[in-house]
Every structure is written in structure tokens, then in C-alpha cells.
Design an enzyme around this catalytic site. Structure first.
Site, PDB file in Angstrom:
ATOM      1  N   LYS A   1      37.303  34.562  42.564  1.00  0.00           N
ATOM      2  CA  LYS A   1      36.461  34.465  41.360  1.00  0.00           C
ATOM      3  C   LYS A   1      37.093  35.229  40.201  1.00  0.00           C
ATOM      4  CE  LYS A   1      32.811  37.428  40.869  1.00  0.00           C
ATOM      5  NZ  LYS A   1      32.732  38.198  39.624  1.00  0.00           N
ATOM      6  N   ASN A   2      37.523  36.447  40.473  1.00  0.00           N
ATOM      7  CA  ASN A   2      37.990  37.297  39.376  1.00  0.00           C
ATOM      8  C   ASN A   2      39.385  36.937  38.879  1.00  0.00           C
ATOM      9  OD1 ASN A   2      35.564  38.541  39.385  1.00  0.00           O
ATOM     10  ND2 ASN A   2      36.235  40.384  40.477  1.00  0.00           N
TER      11      ASN A   2
ATOM     12  N   CYS B   1      23.992  44.688  32.128  1.00  0.00           N
ATOM     13  CA  CYS B   1      24.891  45.638  32.794  1.00  0.00           C
ATOM     14  C   CYS B   1      24.170  46.277  33.969  1.00  0.00           C
ATOM     15  CB  CYS B   1      25.342  46.715  31.818  1.00  0.00           C
ATOM     16  SG  CYS B   1      26.338  46.067  30.504  1.00  0.00           S
TER      17      CYS B   1
ATOM     18  N   ARG C   1      28.660  49.446  30.766  1.00  0.00           N
ATOM     19  CA  ARG C   1      29.940  48.731  30.830  1.00  0.00           C
ATOM     20  C   ARG C   1      30.363  48.380  29.397  1.00  0.00           C
ATOM     21  NH1 ARG C   1      29.746  44.253  35.483  1.00  0.00           N
ATOM     22  NH2 ARG C   1      31.994  44.248  35.143  1.00  0.00           N
TER      23      ARG C   1
ATOM     24  N   ASP D   1      34.541  46.757  44.405  1.00  0.00           N
ATOM     25  CA  ASP D   1      33.783  45.554  44.794  1.00  0.00           C
ATOM     26  C   ASP D   1      33.585  45.466  46.309  1.00  0.00           C
ATOM     27  OD1 ASP D   1      33.794  44.952  42.136  1.00  0.00           O
ATOM     28  OD2 ASP D   1      35.303  43.376  42.259  1.00  0.00           O
TER      29      ASP D   1
ATOM     30  N   ARG E   1      26.949  33.621  42.807  1.00  0.00           N
ATOM     31  CA  ARG E   1      27.830  33.836  41.661  1.00  0.00           C
ATOM     32  C   ARG E   1      29.246  34.139  42.121  1.00  0.00           C
ATOM     33  NH1 ARG E   1      26.816  38.319  39.091  1.00  0.00           N
ATOM     34  NH2 ARG E   1      28.513  37.595  37.818  1.00  0.00           N
TER      35      ARG E   1
HETATM   36  C1  EPZ Z   1      36.410  43.674  36.701  1.00  0.00           C
HETATM   37  O1  EPZ Z   1      35.345  44.047  35.836  1.00  0.00           O
HETATM   38  C2  EPZ Z   1      35.798  42.773  37.751  1.00  0.00           C
HETATM   39  N1  EPZ Z   1      35.249  41.592  37.106  1.00  0.00           N
HETATM   40  C3  EPZ Z   1      34.737  43.528  38.526  1.00  0.00           C
HETATM   41  O2  EPZ Z   1      34.265  42.669  39.556  1.00  0.00           O
HETATM   42  C4  EPZ Z   1      35.366  44.744  39.156  1.00  0.00           C
HETATM   43  O3  EPZ Z   1      34.343  45.509  39.776  1.00  0.00           O
HETATM   44  C5  EPZ Z   1      36.044  45.613  38.087  1.00  0.00           C
HETATM   45  O4  EPZ Z   1      36.997  44.803  37.338  1.00  0.00           O
HETATM   46  C6  EPZ Z   1      36.778  46.819  38.647  1.00  0.00           C
HETATM   47  O5  EPZ Z   1      37.705  46.399  39.591  1.00  0.00           O
HETATM   48  C7  EPZ Z   1      36.043  40.578  36.800  1.00  0.00           C
HETATM   49  O6  EPZ Z   1      37.241  40.605  37.013  1.00  0.00           O
HETATM   50  C8  EPZ Z   1      35.420  39.371  36.208  1.00  0.00           C
HETATM   51  P1  EPZ Z   1      36.782  47.339  34.183  1.00  0.00           P
HETATM   52  P2  EPZ Z   1      35.635  44.738  34.456  1.00  0.00           P
HETATM   53  O7  EPZ Z   1      36.926  46.982  32.741  1.00  0.00           O
HETATM   54  O8  EPZ Z   1      36.853  44.133  33.858  1.00  0.00           O
HETATM   55  C9  EPZ Z   1      34.880  51.204  32.063  1.00  0.00           C
HETATM   56  C10 EPZ Z   1      32.594  41.744  40.988  1.00  0.00           C
HETATM   57  O9  EPZ Z   1      31.721  42.219  41.755  1.00  0.00           O
HETATM   58  N2  EPZ Z   1      35.252  50.561  30.793  1.00  0.00           N
HETATM   59  O10 EPZ Z   1      37.992  47.638  34.978  1.00  0.00           O
HETATM   60  O11 EPZ Z   1      34.385  44.707  33.680  1.00  0.00           O
HETATM   61  C11 EPZ Z   1      33.688  50.475  32.695  1.00  0.00           C
HETATM   62  O12 EPZ Z   1      32.484  50.920  32.138  1.00  0.00           O
HETATM   63  C12 EPZ Z   1      32.841  42.382  39.636  1.00  0.00           C
HETATM   64  O13 EPZ Z   1      33.272  40.753  41.254  1.00  0.00           O
HETATM   65  C13 EPZ Z   1      35.063  51.233  29.608  1.00  0.00           C
HETATM   66  O14 EPZ Z   1      34.601  52.376  29.575  1.00  0.00           O
HETATM   67  O15 EPZ Z   1      35.941  46.208  34.942  1.00  0.00           O
HETATM   68  C14 EPZ Z   1      33.839  50.808  34.154  1.00  0.00           C
HETATM   69  O16 EPZ Z   1      33.268  52.037  34.427  1.00  0.00           O
HETATM   70  C15 EPZ Z   1      31.875  43.423  39.274  1.00  0.00           C
HETATM   71  N3  EPZ Z   1      35.386  50.617  28.421  1.00  0.00           N
HETATM   72  C16 EPZ Z   1      35.350  50.898  34.339  1.00  0.00           C
HETATM   73  O17 EPZ Z   1      35.900  51.044  33.013  1.00  0.00           O
HETATM   74  C17 EPZ Z   1      35.899  49.356  28.393  1.00  0.00           C
HETATM   75  O18 EPZ Z   1      36.184  48.841  27.298  1.00  0.00           O
HETATM   76  C18 EPZ Z   1      35.983  49.696  35.012  1.00  0.00           C
HETATM   77  O19 EPZ Z   1      35.750  48.543  34.261  1.00  0.00           O
HETATM   78  C19 EPZ Z   1      36.097  48.678  29.616  1.00  0.00           C
HETATM   79  C20 EPZ Z   1      35.755  49.302  30.803  1.00  0.00           C
END
Ligand code: EPZ
Length: 426
Positions: free
Chosen positions: A22-23, A116, A121, A305, A397
Site C-alpha cells: 500500500k505505502n 490524525c 501529524r 506499522d 484500507r
Molecule cells: C508513512 O507515513 C506511512 N504512510 C505510515 O504508514 C508509516 O507509519 C510512517 O510513514 C512511518 O513509517 C504512507 O507511506 C502512506 P512520516 P508518513 O512523515 O509519511 C512527524 C500505515 O499504517 N512529521 O515518516 O505520514 C510525524 O508527525 C501508515 O500504513 C513531522 O513532524 O510518516 C511522525 O511523528 C500509518 N512533520 C513522524 O514524523 C512532517 O512534516 C513520522 O512521520 C512530517 C512528519
């Protein structure tokens, strides 16, 4: 509301092919906008998040549809660069259209992705990077207007290796003048998959999979075919199902290196793992023993995840397990539901403590989010009697027919689907 009725304590035996990721799929679907041509994607899982991405693409003027595990997108003619709120809200991954639309049209108007459920997030890293590349961004309440007559390549250092920010920068960088260097980039396999897709369109990208990625701006022009990688979290979930229920399951079409941290923890708990090429066989018999402690980390560390599903597999392990969640501030929401099965879990901020119980007992649970819902399936497979999981569309999803896959392995699951969609959390 989807209702899952699971009668536990049935061993899992057999073989199954693990779905496409998915991701990896969702950013690639957004990336297809960059090239005014056709894209054919293979090994795409049939998921409600993929349906949401197709709806966004069609709204923008693309021809886009899924047939089985293939997706066809023709983005030759785009008629819009605005995504309405109701489409943005359907899934978190709609944020990838920010970088893709800016690259293709020089403009993107969209709202913040909704719901969120894993804690805060923000997308500040995405927006800061686009600004550094020369985009003008107006934020008005929940609405974002991003404009860039000409993006310019530059060096961007991420304070945290955000997966989504790395992907959005890569997308925008394709249309930038000169080269963009991302330092502190995320290293997840899905980043390498996006890089491979962009390279298939003609991009020059080096370093994907490391913390320093260089992207040269280019003019994409090729029609392309691309195969989506295997889903490491679906594979981890099926391993945890086997660990909880006991049995022996062969997972086909996997890349074991992508989830070796999960395999290693389960092996340390007493599961046997045998790898042959792209097949991994997991066997579990008797009571697992606790790994003591593990913590989630950015890749190549233990994936957040897979944390909820591993937590569920360890509820009956002998000993005490401590889990530190380091990626999201609120990713133990499943714990309160798992307690209804008799699990002994305490949480304090980002630390969870699980004291293994000899038995769990079926109960009525409510899925909290995608991986939280999957964790309840894992726990129910190891619980005595019937567990009923009420799920407002979270599990579908991210998992393609998880109920049917598990039933084909001998699980006793009756799932009644209903057409309601969950708030975005993925
Ligand atoms: C991706 O989310 C995945 N989603 C998530 O999978 C996964 O849990 C996550 O990466 C971490 O591996 C997809 O790929 C579609 P991040 P993403 O930006 O990109 C903080 C699932 O269950 N952050 O790496 O949203 C954020 O708050 C899902 O399949 C900021 O502070 O994750 C978090 O604490 C859920 N500012 C951390 O970084 C930003 O601008 C990680 O987020 C961006 C992120």
C-alpha cells in the site's frame, strides 16, 4: 460497519502470496501525474485507499481505473489542480498530490489531509522543503495553496527522516531546475520503490535507500510499466497471526530483507523462520517467550506499522515485554481494546508494558485504526472462543481480503462487509 467474527485457537497451515505494498502504491499513483502519458502498475493491492487515490486522479482529469491487481492511469490531459476537501479527507496519503501537482502544473490547491488518529501529524517538513525550492505557499485554515512558476533544486536537510516529506520532495524535485539533494532522507523500501518508478519515467536519481538522495530535474515523457513491491507490513502481520495462532505458514513473493527486524524479534521469541529466495516460512508451536524490549525506529529499525500486530502476538508470551513507540505519539490506541480479551497491558506515554497471560478470551472489540484493527485480528486468533471486531472500514484500507487469506490458512473468520469508510489514518 464491517463485522469480523473470529473463533480463535485454530492453527494456521499453508501457503499464501503476500499482497503488493500500500505505502509503495500510493506515492507512485500520485507520481504518475508528473508524466503526461500512460502508466500501468502491476501487483497493486485492492484497497479502499487505492480507490481514494483513483478518485482523486479522475477528479484531476486523468483516466484511472483498477482491474484486479493492475492499475492504469493516463494523465495526458489534466483539467484541474485543486483537490476538494472531501477527497483529501479520505486518506492521509492524499498529501503526495501536493508535490506531484506542483511539479506538473506549477500549482496545487488542497486541504490538509484529514483525521490524525496516531497523534499529531504535521506536514511542516513538506511545506518548508517546497518553500526552499522556491514555492510560494499560503496556508489559510486547513487550506493550502502552493504556487511555483519554476521550482529550483537546492539542498534540503530533514530534521527527521519523514517518509512522506522525502517522497513529496522527490516528486517536486523532478520538475525543479538543477539538482536537489535531500540530506537526512527516509530510507524505507517505499522510497527506493518511488525512485525506481521515477527512474522508469526518465529521472536521474541516486542514493534512494540511503540518507542522502540526489534528484536531477527532468522532462518526463515515457509511457511506463511498473511492478509494486511486496508489502512488508502485510507480511509482518501474517507472521504475527501465525505466531499468535501457532502453525506453519509459507509467505510467498516477499522481500525478507525489508522486514528482517520483525523476523528477528519473532525468531528470538521462539518462532522458526526458513527463507528460500522470495519465500519465508514461519512456524510457531507452544508458548512464545517475551523478547523483553523492542522500540520502533525509522527504517532500517523496527517499523512502527508492525508494532501493534507484534504487541498482539506477544500478549500470551511468557514474561514481560516493554515497547517504546518512537515514531507516533499515539500508537497504543489498540491497547484498551486488547485488554477486553484479558490482556495485561499498561501504557505510559510512549512506553507499553505487557505481562504475558496464559489465556485470552473472546470479546467484542472496536477497530481503532488500520494497524490497530489488524492487531485485534492477531489477538483474536490466539484467544479462546469468539471475538467480534466492529470495524468502520479501517482494515480494508490496508489489507486485501485479510479474512479470506487467513481462512485459506485454516482460520475461522466470518467477515460481513458493509460500505462505510474510515477516517484517514494511513
Ligand atoms: C508513512 O507515513 C506511512 N504512510 C505510515 O504508514 C508509516 O507509519 C510512517 O510513514 C512511518 O513509517 C504512507 O507511506 C502512506 P512520516 P508518513 O512523515 O509519511 C512527524 C500505515 O499504517 N512529521 O515518516 O505520514 C510525524 O508527525 C501508515 O500504513 C513531522 O513532524 O510518516 C511522525 O511523528 C500509518 N512533520 C513522524 O514524523 C512532517 O512534516 C513520522 O512521520 C512530517 C512528519
Amino acid at each position: 460497519m464491517d463485522i469480523w467474527r473470529i473463533t480463535g485457537e485454530r492453527k494456521l497451515e499453508g501457503s499464501c502470496t503476500v499482497q503488493g505494498s500500500k505505502n509503495a502504491t500510493l506515492p507512485v499513483m500520485a507520481a504518475s501525474l508528473i508524466c503526461p502519458a500512460g502508466t500501468e502498475l502491476f501487483n497493486v493491492p485492492q484497497l479502499s485507499d487505492v480507490d481514494s487515490a483513483l478518485r482523486i486522479l479522475r477528479h484531476l482529469g486523468c483516466r484511472a481505473y483498477q482491474q484486479g491487481n493492475s492499475v492504469y492511469i493516463d494523465s495526458t490531459a489534466i483539467s484541474d489542480s485543486t483537490i476538494p476537501e472531501h477527497l483529501m479527507e479520505e486518506m492521509r496519503s492524499s498529501v503526495f498530490f501536493l508535490g506531484a501537482l506542483t511539479a506538473r502544473c506549477g500549482e496545487a490547491r488542497l486541504s490538509l489531509p484529514g483525521g490524525c488518529r496516531l497523534g499529531k501529524r504535521p506536514i511542516d517538513l513538506h511545506l518548508d522543503a517546497l518553500r526552499r525550492m522556491g514555492a510560494e505557499i499560503e496556508e489559510n485554515g486547513g487550506e493550502i495553496l502552493c504556487r511555483a512558476r519554476q521550482l529550483t533544486g537546492c539542498e534540503i536537510t530533514l530534521g527527521f527522516p519523514s517518509v512522506g516529506a522525502t517522497e513529496n520532495i522527490m516528486l517536486a524535485a523532478c520538475a525543479a531546475k538543477g539538482s536537489t539533494v535531500i540530506r537526512g532522507a527516509a530510507r524505507e523500501p517505499e522510497i527506493s520503490a518511488l525512485s525506481d518508478y521515477l527512474i522508469s519515467l526518465g529521472a536521474e536519481i541516486t542514493g534512494a535507500g540511503t540518507s542522502s538522495i540526489t534528484i536531477e530535474g527532468f522532462k518526463p515523457r515515457k509511457q511506463t510499466h511498473f511492478r509494486i513491491i511486496s508489502d512488508r507490513i502485510a507480511a509482518s502481520t501474517l507472521m504475527c497471526c501465525t505466531a499468535a495462532a501457532g502453525g506453519r505458514v509459507e509467505l510467498r513473493d516477499v522481500v525478507p530483507e525489508h522486514f528482517s527486524t520483525v523476523t528477528d524479534v519473532l525468531a528470538g521469541c521462539g518462532c522458526d523462520m526458513i527463507r528460500t529466495g522470495d519465500t519465508l516460512t514461519v512456524s510457531a508451536g507452544g508458548r512464545l517467550s517475551s523478547p523483553g524490549y523492542f522500540s520502533t525506529e525509522p527504517y532500517p529499525g523496527f517499523p512502527t506499522d508492525a508494532q501493534p500486530v507484534l504487541m498482539a502476538a506477544l500478549l500470551k508470551a511468557s514474561g514481560t515485554t516493554y515497547i517504546r513507540e518512537k515514531i507516533f505519539e499515539n500508537r497504543f490506541r489498540q491497547a484498551a481494546e486488547l485488554r477486553k480479551l484479558g490482556a495485561d497491558i499498561e501504557t505510559d506515554g510512549n512506553l507499553a508494558c505487557i505481562k504475558g497471560r496464559e489465556r485470552l478470551y473472546g470479546s467484542r472489540l472496536e477497530a481503532t485504526d488500520l494497524r490497530g484493527g489488524a492487531s485485534m485480528v492477531v489477538a483474536a486468533l490466539g484467544a479462546e472462543g469468539e471475538t467480534v471486531i466492529c470495524d468502520s472500514g479501517h482494515i480494508s484500507r490496508g489489507y486485501e481480503e485479510l479474512d479470506k487469506v487467513l481462512c485459506s490458512l485454516g482460520a475461522d473468520i466470518k467477515a460481513t462487509p458493509h460500505n462505510t469508510s474510515a477516517a484517514a489514518d494511513g
